[in-house]
Design a protein around this motif. Sequence first.
Motif: not given
Lengths: 232, 232
Positions: B19-20, B25-27, B32-34
């Motif tokens: 999942n790297a 990309r998400a970071i 990531i809401h929280s």
Amino acid sequence: MKGSPDALEAQIIRSWNTNASPWARAIQAASIHSRKLVTDKAIVDAVLGVRPLRVFDIGCGEGWLARALNVYGIKVTGIDAVPALIAAAAHHGGGQFQVGDYGAVAERQLQCGPFDAAVCNFSLLGKESVESLLGAIPGYVGAGHLIVQTLHPVAACGRHPYRDGWRAGSWSGFGAEFSDPAPWYFRTLESWVSMLRRNGLELLECREPTAPESNAPASVIFICKTRLPIAD
Amino acid sequence: MKGSPDALEAQIIRSWNTNASPWARAIQAASIHSRKLVTDKAIVDAVLGVRPLRVFDIGCGEGWLARALNVYGIKVTGIDAVPALIAAAAHHGGGQFQVGDYGAVAERQLQCGPFDAAVCNFSLLGKESVESLLGAIPGYVGAGHLIVQTLHPVAACGRHPYRDGWRAGSWSGFGAEFSDPAPWYFRTLESWVSMLRRNGLELLECREPTAPESNAPASVIFICKTRLPIAD
């Protein structure tokens, strides 16, 4: 919660004076489910774990913990602000008991000690009264220990925002003979740990007594010792 | 969770390798809401609070924390077991990055240090791998600090019994590009505090970053320093 800090602290004492008799009966009948199931044994084990000879039971109520520790040969002095509870404790024996509020403990007005450990079992309910009490603990226990059992902040937060503040009390789950529930000061875990440290106490353990298969702890127990005077 | 301890630890690494790319990309998109709302700022503040010049970012992922600390002039060395994440971190810069798993850190196989502080931001996921890692921290930071942010055990327990154990992972709330979620080892707060102490670390603070008006903390941050060699 509305009310001046002093009025809220006074309301705690008033409520316990009002409810002393049904409280003493409830403890002696072991009718509080969570205590019987989990937290009574947990606090006894925690105190025994630091191997004290002399214990200061602060907010001792009707004295069940003093009696439980006395079975192991520990000498216990119990104090409580509520005369009717101290009378019940003295009646049952198992320790030396005296009437005194936390202000008297903080100001060293009591003739007692020194001790190897102090214990506060669900007895730290106020705000300023607790802060000043903790500051006095090293004076009573020297290089010894403080053991505090209290509601687990995260598990007990309910639907309120998770932050420090006065909360309304409740006798929900208790009988109709209880009335005038006391307000109490909610502290986050962060606040508890911070308050202990700034009062000269180092946190050694943070136990979480939990009923079997429960998905939340029934309480939290802080096991602390007096810090050596070393800067961080 | 079934599987040998070694197999579960290996599965964590495998999952992060898988999942790297979507993770990086998400970071970078701060999706990531929280994290965006609460925990990113909380870990930066916690590290800045101990005023380090040199920080060891263990399980650094794609390096966002190193870059955030570098803005304040802090020299960061990041390690991570996942080559694709280290490649992303090196591409963005802001620190020195190397591939290494926690076994390599524990056995001091890395050419790095000394440091003033080590930080593990949501990166302590396994069981034995974490235990042996923590035992090595004093060797890297001397009399310095360790700062750990992790899921808050009480808030994250869900419907499972509140006790230590392996749990199945989930990418719930993440996109369809995530797969093969990693197992993780759940520890109670009692276990975390105990594990830190037996590895030579004294707990100074236990912060609980909380979203405004939320009734549970979003995470817990342990701020520790290496203990002087004094017996309890």
